[in-house]
Design a protein around this motif. Structure first.
Motif, mmCIF file in Angstrom:
data_model
loop_
_atom_site.group_PDB
_atom_site.id
_atom_site.type_symbol
_atom_site.label_atom_id
_atom_site.label_comp_id
_atom_site.label_asym_id
_atom_site.label_seq_id
_atom_site.Cartn_x
_atom_site.Cartn_y
_atom_site.Cartn_z
ATOM 1 N N ASN A 1 77.709 -85.194 -24.274
ATOM 2 C CA ASN A 1 76.783 -84.892 -23.195
ATOM 3 C C ASN A 1 76.020 -83.603 -23.446
ATOM 4 O OD1 ASN A 1 77.132 -87.087 -21.488
ATOM 5 N ND2 ASN A 1 79.017 -86.251 -20.640
ATOM 6 N N ASP B 1 83.150 -86.344 -23.329
ATOM 7 C CA ASP B 1 82.101 -85.631 -22.603
ATOM 8 C C ASP B 1 81.678 -84.365 -23.353
ATOM 9 O OD1 ASP B 1 80.680 -85.278 -19.910
ATOM 10 O OD2 ASP B 1 81.740 -83.389 -20.108
ATOM 11 N N ASP C 1 82.339 -92.843 -16.031
ATOM 12 C CA ASP C 1 81.862 -91.605 -16.656
ATOM 13 C C ASP C 1 80.348 -91.481 -16.526
ATOM 14 O OD1 ASP C 1 84.417 -90.969 -17.358
ATOM 15 O OD2 ASP C 1 84.230 -91.524 -19.468
ATOM 16 N N ARG D 1 75.062 -81.365 -21.331
ATOM 17 C CA ARG D 1 75.441 -80.211 -20.540
ATOM 18 C C ARG D 1 76.563 -79.452 -21.239
ATOM 19 N NH1 ARG D 1 78.110 -84.297 -17.681
ATOM 20 N NH2 ARG D 1 80.333 -83.919 -17.320
ATOM 21 N N HIS E 1 75.892 -85.482 -11.808
ATOM 22 C CA HIS E 1 75.733 -84.112 -12.314
ATOM 23 C C HIS E 1 74.262 -83.756 -12.474
ATOM 24 C CE1 HIS E 1 76.571 -80.584 -14.900
ATOM 25 N NE2 HIS E 1 75.545 -81.013 -15.584
ATOM 26 N N TRP E 2 73.519 -84.609 -13.152
ATOM 27 C CA TRP E 2 72.107 -84.313 -13.398
ATOM 28 C C TRP E 2 71.267 -84.463 -12.143
ATOM 29 C CZ3 TRP E 2 70.921 -81.427 -17.188
ATOM 30 C CH2 TRP E 2 71.697 -81.437 -18.349
ATOM 31 N N TYR F 1 79.467 -90.275 -13.166
ATOM 32 C CA TYR F 1 79.710 -88.835 -13.066
ATOM 33 C C TYR F 1 78.533 -88.061 -13.650
ATOM 34 C CZ TYR F 1 81.792 -84.279 -13.991
ATOM 35 O OH TYR F 1 82.019 -82.930 -14.049
ATOM 36 N N ASP F 2 78.075 -88.467 -14.829
ATOM 37 C CA ASP F 2 76.956 -87.776 -15.465
ATOM 38 C C ASP F 2 75.687 -87.883 -14.626
ATOM 39 O OD1 ASP F 2 78.562 -87.068 -17.590
ATOM 40 O OD2 ASP F 2 77.978 -88.775 -18.829
ATOM 41 N N ASP G 1 70.364 -91.347 -16.882
ATOM 42 C CA ASP G 1 71.763 -91.637 -16.585
ATOM 43 C C ASP G 1 71.899 -92.688 -15.495
ATOM 44 O OD1 ASP G 1 72.979 -90.071 -18.474
ATOM 45 O OD2 ASP G 1 73.118 -88.308 -17.222
#
Length: 217
Positions: free
Chosen positions: A24, A20, A101, A26, A108-109, A104-105, A81
């Protein structure tokens, strides 16, 4: 990535967290970046000292922290994503670590694009699947629990976020130790949400035996 995670210690930085940090857009937490820099610096014969590299990367991290994507860019990333989740589910299966994963991303976004409630709901679902696939004490499970609480707070439920984070802090201390960067981060977040919600509101969501002042957590 898994070799690097083993060098750091799987209980400190799981392979997915290392991946990550490198892949990624972020910004990862500084604690994880510092660990990665220290390990990588030691692998370069005749290179700069570990301390010099840590300082250099900290300056870069500070500069990156001042430049965050605008809302349209974050919305586009959320869509990308979401599509990636569908592709990985189709080709790898719903329980593959890379699929989890990607979920999760996407959450997040989704939160950064303005849908905090949707992000919290998606992360709560991810927590259940990570518990089933990885186990309740896996660092990725803890990460999803922390972020679910974070977005729950941003969706307007400060008391719920604080109540959830009290449990996260307890598990971080038990699994990672009191001085681990993730433990310290969750404690700081707990204090913030506790201050916003007030003790009485948080205590009302928990059994009397578990309600306590965050300073004693």
């Amino acid at each position: 990535m898994r070799e690097l995670a083993r060098s750091i210690g799987a209980e400190v930085a799981s392979p997915s967290r290392v991946h990550d940090a490198f892949t990624n857009p972020r910004l990862p937490s500084w604690g994880l970046v510092e660990l990665l820099v220290e390990v990588l610096a030691r692998r370069v014969p005749g290179g700069p000292s570990t301390g010099e590299e840590v300082q250099r990367f900290h300056r870069l991290w500070d500069a990156a922290a001042e430049n965050t994507p605008d809302a349209p860019a974050m919305s586009d990333k959320a869509v990308d994503d979401h599509n990636l989740v569908q592709d990985r589910t189709r080709f790898l299966g719903p329980d593959h670590p890379d699929t989890l994963d990607a979920r999760y991303d996407a959450a997040h976004w989704r939160g950064h694009a303005g849908d905090a409630a949707g992000a919290a709901a998606a992360l709560n679902n991810l927590v259940l699947d990570r518990i089933r696939v990885l186990g309740p004490d896996h660092t990725d499970t803890l990460e999803a629990r922390y972020d679910a609480a974070h977005w729950r707070g941003h969706a307007g439920d400060a008391a719920g976020a604080a109540a959830a984070l009290m449990d996260v802090v307890e598990d971080h201390k038990r699994i990672l130790g009191p001085d681990h960067p993730d433990t310290l981060t969750s404690q700081a977040s707990l204090s913030d949400w506790f201050a916003q919600a007030g003790y009485a509101a948080v205590a009302a969501l928990r059994a009397p035996s578990k309600a306590s002042d965050p300073g004693s957590v």
